[in-house]
Design an enzyme around this catalytic site. Structure first.
Site, PDB file in Angstrom:
ATOM      1  N   CYS A 129     -29.923  40.896  55.375  1.00 42.57           N
ATOM      2  CA  CYS A 129     -29.744  40.980  56.831  1.00 42.57           C
ATOM      3  C   CYS A 129     -31.046  41.193  57.590  1.00 42.57           C
ATOM      4  O   CYS A 129     -31.060  41.123  58.815  1.00 42.57           O
ATOM      5  CB  CYS A 129     -28.761  42.091  57.179  1.00 42.57           C
ATOM      6  SG  CYS A 129     -29.436  43.744  56.935  1.00 42.57           S
ATOM      7  N   LYS A 154     -25.880  49.034   7.108  1.00 47.27           N
ATOM      8  CA  LYS A 154     -27.322  48.886   6.971  1.00 47.27           C
ATOM      9  C   LYS A 154     -27.963  49.671   8.103  1.00 47.27           C
ATOM     10  O   LYS A 154     -27.961  49.238   9.262  1.00 47.27           O
ATOM     11  CB  LYS A 154     -27.724  47.414   7.031  1.00 47.27           C
ATOM     12  CG  LYS A 154     -29.218  47.209   6.820  1.00 47.27           C
ATOM     13  CD  LYS A 154     -29.518  45.732   6.701  1.00 47.27           C
ATOM     14  CE  LYS A 154     -30.969  45.457   6.340  1.00 47.27           C
ATOM     15  NZ  LYS A 154     -31.954  46.128   7.167  1.00 47.27           N
ATOM     16  N   CYS A 207     -34.416  44.080  54.378  1.00 47.92           N
ATOM     17  CA  CYS A 207     -33.291  43.688  53.537  1.00 47.92           C
ATOM     18  C   CYS A 207     -33.276  42.174  53.335  1.00 47.92           C
ATOM     19  O   CYS A 207     -33.336  41.420  54.317  1.00 47.92           O
ATOM     20  CB  CYS A 207     -31.983  44.138  54.183  1.00 47.92           C
ATOM     21  SG  CYS A 207     -30.530  43.504  53.331  1.00 47.92           S
ATOM     22  N   LYS A 249     -26.437  40.611   8.550  1.00 48.25           N
ATOM     23  CA  LYS A 249     -26.947  41.179   9.799  1.00 48.25           C
ATOM     24  C   LYS A 249     -25.988  40.935  10.966  1.00 48.25           C
ATOM     25  O   LYS A 249     -25.345  39.890  11.048  1.00 48.25           O
ATOM     26  CB  LYS A 249     -28.307  40.536  10.153  1.00 48.25           C
ATOM     27  CG  LYS A 249     -29.365  40.690   9.071  1.00 48.25           C
ATOM     28  CD  LYS A 249     -29.886  42.112   8.964  1.00 48.25           C
ATOM     29  CE  LYS A 249     -30.927  42.420   9.999  1.00 48.25           C
ATOM     30  NZ  LYS A 249     -32.255  41.900   9.737  1.00 48.25           N
ATOM     31  N   SER A 252     -36.704  44.531  -1.277  1.00 52.69           N
ATOM     32  CA  SER A 252     -36.090  44.298   0.032  1.00 52.69           C
ATOM     33  C   SER A 252     -34.831  43.468  -0.204  1.00 52.69           C
ATOM     34  O   SER A 252     -34.450  43.238  -1.349  1.00 52.69           O
ATOM     35  CB  SER A 252     -37.065  43.617   0.970  1.00 52.69           C
ATOM     36  OG  SER A 252     -37.405  42.374   0.429  1.00 52.69           O
ATOM     37  N   ASP A 263     -30.597  51.260  10.537  1.00 47.06           N
ATOM     38  CA  ASP A 263     -31.841  50.763  11.090  1.00 47.06           C
ATOM     39  C   ASP A 263     -32.818  51.923  11.224  1.00 47.06           C
ATOM     40  O   ASP A 263     -32.924  52.546  12.270  1.00 47.06           O
ATOM     41  CB  ASP A 263     -31.555  50.122  12.449  1.00 47.06           C
ATOM     42  CG  ASP A 263     -32.635  49.150  12.826  1.00 47.06           C
ATOM     43  OD1 ASP A 263     -33.517  48.891  11.988  1.00 47.06           O
ATOM     44  OD2 ASP A 263     -32.594  48.642  13.959  1.00 47.06           O
ATOM     45  N   CYS A 317     -25.002  44.298  57.905  1.00 45.65           N
ATOM     46  CA  CYS A 317     -25.527  43.599  56.734  1.00 45.65           C
ATOM     47  C   CYS A 317     -24.353  42.956  56.008  1.00 45.65           C
ATOM     48  O   CYS A 317     -23.417  43.646  55.584  1.00 45.65           O
ATOM     49  CB  CYS A 317     -26.249  44.583  55.815  1.00 45.65           C
ATOM     50  SG  CYS A 317     -26.761  43.815  54.267  1.00 45.65           S
ATOM     51  N   TYR A 336     -29.052  55.818  -0.638  1.00 45.93           N
ATOM     52  CA  TYR A 336     -28.157  54.787  -1.154  1.00 45.93           C
ATOM     53  C   TYR A 336     -28.659  54.149  -2.445  1.00 45.93           C
ATOM     54  O   TYR A 336     -28.065  53.199  -2.929  1.00 45.93           O
ATOM     55  CB  TYR A 336     -27.934  53.684  -0.120  1.00 45.93           C
ATOM     56  CG  TYR A 336     -29.227  53.202   0.530  1.00 45.93           C
ATOM     57  CD1 TYR A 336     -30.162  52.475  -0.193  1.00 45.93           C
ATOM     58  CD2 TYR A 336     -29.500  53.492   1.861  1.00 45.93           C
ATOM     59  CE1 TYR A 336     -31.347  52.057   0.380  1.00 45.93           C
ATOM     60  CE2 TYR A 336     -30.677  53.068   2.455  1.00 45.93           C
ATOM     61  CZ  TYR A 336     -31.593  52.357   1.702  1.00 45.93           C
ATOM     62  OH  TYR A 336     -32.765  51.951   2.281  1.00 45.93           O
ATOM     63  N   CYS A 394     -30.881  49.464  52.413  1.00 41.65           N
ATOM     64  CA  CYS A 394     -30.882  48.638  53.616  1.00 41.65           C
ATOM     65  C   CYS A 394     -30.229  49.468  54.701  1.00 41.65           C
ATOM     66  O   CYS A 394     -29.192  50.093  54.481  1.00 41.65           O
ATOM     67  CB  CYS A 394     -30.082  47.371  53.345  1.00 41.65           C
ATOM     68  SG  CYS A 394     -29.394  46.636  54.844  1.00 41.65           S
ATOM     69  N   GLU A 404     -21.788  48.854   2.479  1.00 39.06           N
ATOM     70  CA  GLU A 404     -22.365  50.018   3.165  1.00 39.06           C
ATOM     71  C   GLU A 404     -22.963  49.574   4.493  1.00 39.06           C
ATOM     72  O   GLU A 404     -23.374  48.434   4.621  1.00 39.06           O
ATOM     73  CB  GLU A 404     -23.530  50.607   2.333  1.00 39.06           C
ATOM     74  CG  GLU A 404     -23.167  50.993   0.940  1.00 39.06           C
ATOM     75  CD  GLU A 404     -24.404  51.258   0.073  1.00 39.06           C
ATOM     76  OE1 GLU A 404     -25.529  51.304   0.606  1.00 39.06           O
ATOM     77  OE2 GLU A 404     -24.225  51.401  -1.141  1.00 39.06           O
TER      78      GLU A 404
HETATM   79  S1  IVH Z   1     -30.476  48.637  -0.483  1.00 42.03           S
HETATM   80  C1  IVH Z   1     -32.382  46.833  -3.872  1.00 42.03           C
HETATM   81  N1  IVH Z   1     -28.839  49.730   1.258  1.00 42.03           N
HETATM   82  O1  IVH Z   1     -32.780  47.541   4.554  1.00 42.03           O
HETATM   83  C2  IVH Z   1     -31.767  47.281  -2.623  1.00 42.03           C
HETATM   84  N2  IVH Z   1     -30.992  49.022   1.993  1.00 42.03           N
HETATM   85  O2  IVH Z   1     -33.665  44.776   4.441  1.00 42.03           O
HETATM   86  C3  IVH Z   1     -32.728  47.700  -1.609  1.00 42.03           C
HETATM   87  N3  IVH Z   1     -31.444  49.496   4.356  1.00 42.03           N
HETATM   88  O3  IVH Z   1     -35.692  48.113   2.714  1.00 42.03           O
HETATM   89  C4  IVH Z   1     -32.165  48.229  -0.370  1.00 42.03           C
HETATM   90  N4  IVH Z   1     -29.516  50.469   4.791  1.00 42.03           N
HETATM   91  O4  IVH Z   1     -34.845  49.950   4.309  1.00 42.03           O
HETATM   92  C5  IVH Z   1     -30.053  49.174   1.047  1.00 42.03           C
HETATM   93  N5  IVH Z   1     -27.325  50.750   2.704  1.00 42.03           N
HETATM   94  C6  IVH Z   1     -28.529  50.208   2.483  1.00 42.03           C
HETATM   95  C7  IVH Z   1     -29.484  50.086   3.497  1.00 42.03           C
HETATM   96  C8  IVH Z   1     -30.715  49.482   3.224  1.00 42.03           C
HETATM   97  C9  IVH Z   1     -30.687  50.106   5.289  1.00 42.03           C
HETATM   98  C10 IVH Z   1     -32.790  48.943   4.588  1.00 42.03           C
HETATM   99  C11 IVH Z   1     -33.828  49.356   3.563  1.00 42.03           C
HETATM  100  C12 IVH Z   1     -34.325  48.067   2.960  1.00 42.03           C
HETATM  101  C13 IVH Z   1     -33.988  47.083   4.029  1.00 42.03           C
HETATM  102  C14 IVH Z   1     -33.861  45.702   3.435  1.00 42.03           C
END
Ligand code: IVH
Length: 672
Positions: A410, A115, A407, A313, A81, A117, A431, A224, A425, A113
């Protein structure tokens, strides 16, 4: 190989190429019908020769079997993570630590890159063939979702080009906003529970024991990273890795960039944060990865996160808070809008204490009660909204919400018609809330254009009983005005001048100013052009109203009812008596104008014009300018930071044009 085997291999190769063109590159080569024809041919061939069926056949994306559960799968290399950064300082500290560990003064190159969701997944390809797919799970072991992943059309069943003996590719499965909205619209129509956000919808869609359900959901995937890798040399940087993934036919983010130092990372972050609302999918931040593979290896990892990458974030756009009370606001047409009064909470970088609940249907559907803990969302500058109730936290004394019978402003009875979400109303101009909003609308720039009549002044005029209907504005006296708060002799005189100027009006402006239900600016113009005079419009039957372009049964009924109402007739008489005049509207429809028949929606910030200017100019050229996107919209002109209207246009397949397209339109040409 037999002839049938050669033919099957050829069809599979063609179909795989078309999937790649369509789902990965967004650049289909052939119409759907040709694709369907190839698929049919392959199905027929496989039916006649079952021995030819193979795991990488595009006919085998969706398995018919329903699984009993998800078997555990151990990742070849654990899925890590990321540590989080929440501020510019956090990012600078991360960069400083990396430079210290690498013992370098030089700027580090990062791969930045988005991130995404969604849900992290790991796909195992053996000799190029997709053999296993798993969720992240606890990082060491996930769940086997091979059957579900195979249904995602952008995921290649076989890697393109030369593939290593074994490779685990890692990425994120997600649901684009358009798919999310469609899914929820279907769920709502079937009375099912709605998904709270695209991430949950993606998770729910992927973890389906029946892969046919997954197949019906428009999931996408971005890749990625890699886990296990055997049989060839690994790419020497994150950028090269992304290049390799693309080469294999996997989707990668088009937004990934190599940047230099913490400053480069932060510039990328702020730039993407600004464009966030225009992206087609949800992102919750950006990820910076030390680009060079050798540096990554030198930096290593701590517990379960690498030292060479960090997630920066965005401020959370969802938060939990408690609903204290619901108040009903009364709008210009009398519609009661429930507004949630909340315990203040930080969402999307701002403190939020109110959120809209739209209407009673929405309250019932979400089962919102006073005292409940709610999930609140605020995306960009939009009004905060209630996403859902956290039922687990409902206190025993949570109070159900009822529509007031009278209302709150009024005291007139509240009417809620069968099958309509809005409650109204019935007080009309009696009103104070409706009157205030009506006056502000009447005086607004694109209606009667009475400069200086703002909400503070309207508030006092109504509360002191000085104005009971719009016509009363024309009887205001300087002394009385000058005595009001924040007013003096000068501002009173200025206001009276503005009121006097507004007497010299036009039929479209007057019709717009009257605030007839369903009659906005462009309908007012269409009515004026069609009927030419107020007298003709007042005398029009329902059928005659329906002859006007763009007027449907609902607005025709509203217009008819408005002019049939004696109070409105009296109001018009009083305006006329006060000296307001609106010359007959010259029938301009006789000379066709270049944009006749087009309906255009403007959204976002336009360069070089205000939206009003562009709107005025387009209408002069004969176009209708509307505030909402529908199937009938001809073009959506999207400026900077266009949001939901742009998304809606994409969903409906309405052509979207940019500033250059607008320039063409303003020349009277139609962008192709
Ligand atoms: S790299 C060793 N790249 O974010 C690197 N993660 O908070 C491991 N995620 O579990 C992850 N976009 O599910 C990486 N461009 C991105 C990402 C990404 C979304 C997620 C992924 C990871 C989580 C970590």
């Amino acid at each position: 190989m037999t002839e049938a085997a050669t033919r099957a291999a050829d069809l599979r190769a063609q179909l795989a190429q078309h999937d790649y063109q369509y789902y990965v590159l967004d650049d289909p080569w052939v119409p759907d019908s040709e694709y369907d024809r190839l698929m049919q041919a392959l199905r027929a061939l496989e039916a006649a020769h079952p021995e030819l069926i193979s795991a990488d056949s595009p006919t085998a994306r969706v398995s018919g079997a329903v699984a009993l559960g998800f078997a555990p799968l151990t990742h070849g290399v654990p899925m890590l993570s990321l540590d989080n950064a929440f501020s510019d300082e956090d990012v600078q500290a991360f960069d400083k630590r990396a430079r210290e560990r690498l013992a370098t003064e030089a700027e580090i190159e990062y791969c930045a890159e988005p991130k995404l969701d969604g849900l992290a997944v790991s796909l195992l390809y053996q000799a190029g063939l997709l053999t296993r797919a798993a969720t992240r799970g606890d990082g060491a072991t996930g769940e086997d979702i091979t059957a579900n992943i195979r249904t995602i059309r952008s995921v290649p069943l076989r890697l393109r080009g030369a593939a290593p003996v074994v490779v685990e590719v890692r990425g994120e499965v997600y649901l684009p906003f358009v798919g999310f909205e469609k899914l929820n619209a279907t769920a709502a129509a079937q009375g099912q529970k709605l998904f709270v956000n695209p991430r949950n919808a993606a998770a729910g869609s992927l973890r389906q024991l029946d892969a046919r359900v997954t197949a019906a959901r428009p999931l996408e995937a971005f890749f990625y990273g890699i886990g296990a890798w055997q049989g060839s040399a690994e790419p020497q940087s994150q950028s090269a890795l992304l290049e390799q993934l693309r080469g294999w036919g996997l989707c990668t983010s088009a937004e990934a960039r190599a940047v230099r130092g913490a400053a480069g990372c932060l510039a990328y972050y702020h730039q993407l944060a600004e464009r966030r609302a225009t992206l087609e999918f949800q992102i919750d931040g950006v990820v910076y990865k030390v680009n060079r593979r050798s540096d990554q290896l030198a930096l290593g990892q701590v517990s379960r996160a690498p030292r060479w990458a960090i997630a920066h974030k965005f401020p959370a756009d969802e938060a939990l808070t408690i609903l204290r009370e619901v108040e009903f606001q009364v709008g210009r047409t009398g519609v009661l809008t429930p507004v949630a009064r909340l315990e203040p909470v930080m969402v999307g970088g701002a403190s939020v204490s109110n959120a809209t609940l739209h209407n009673m249907d929405e309250i019932e559907r979400k089962d919102v009660r006073c005292g409940d803990t709610l999930i609140i969302r605020r995306a960009g500058d939009v009004i905060p909204e209630v996403v859902s109730v956290v039922l687990e936290r409902r206190p025993p004394d949570a109070r159900k919400l009822l529509l007031p019978t009278h209302c709150p402003v009024c005291g007139a009875p509240v009417q809620r018609l069968e099958g309509v979400s809005a409650a109204r109303c019935t007080g009309g101009f009696n009103c104070a809330a409706q009157l205030k909003e009506s006056l502000l609308h009447f005086a607004s720039r694109r209606a009667m254009d009475i400069e200086g009549l703002g909400d503070k002044l309207v508030e006092q005029l109504v509360d002191r009983g000085m104005v009971r209907t719009p016509a009363d504005l024309y009887a205001l006296r300087a002394e009385a005005l000058a005595a009001l708060e924040r007013m003096g002799e000068k501002s009173a005189a200025r206001l009276l001048q503005a009121v006097a100027r507004s007497r010299d009006s036009s039929l479209p402006r007057l019709l717009h100013a009257l605030g007839i239900r369903d009659v906005g600016e462009s309908t007012a113009l269409a009515l004026s052009e069609h009927f030419g005079s107020l007298a003709a419009l007042q005398a029009a039957s329902l059928d005659q109203l329906l002859e006007v372009p763009d007027i449907g049964p609902v607005s025709a009924a509203s217009i008819h009812a408005f002019f049939a109402n004696p109070a409105n007739q009296q109001q018009l008489e009083r305006l006329r008596a006060a000296g307001v005049h609106w010359p007959e509207h010259e029938g301009r429809a006789a000379t066709p104008r270049p944009l006749n028949g087009l309906t255009i929606v403007l959204t976002g910030t336009l360069t070089g014009f205000s939206r009003d200017e562009a709107s005025e100019a387009l209408q002069q050229l004969g176009a209708k300018v509307s505030g909402s996107v529908s199937k009938r919209t001809s073009y959506v002109v999207a400026g900077e930071e266009a949001g939901s209207k742009l998304a809606r246009a994409r969903e409906l397949g309405v052509p979207v044009v940019d500033g250059a397209g607008l320039t063409l339109l303003l020349r009277g040409e139609r962008p192709g």
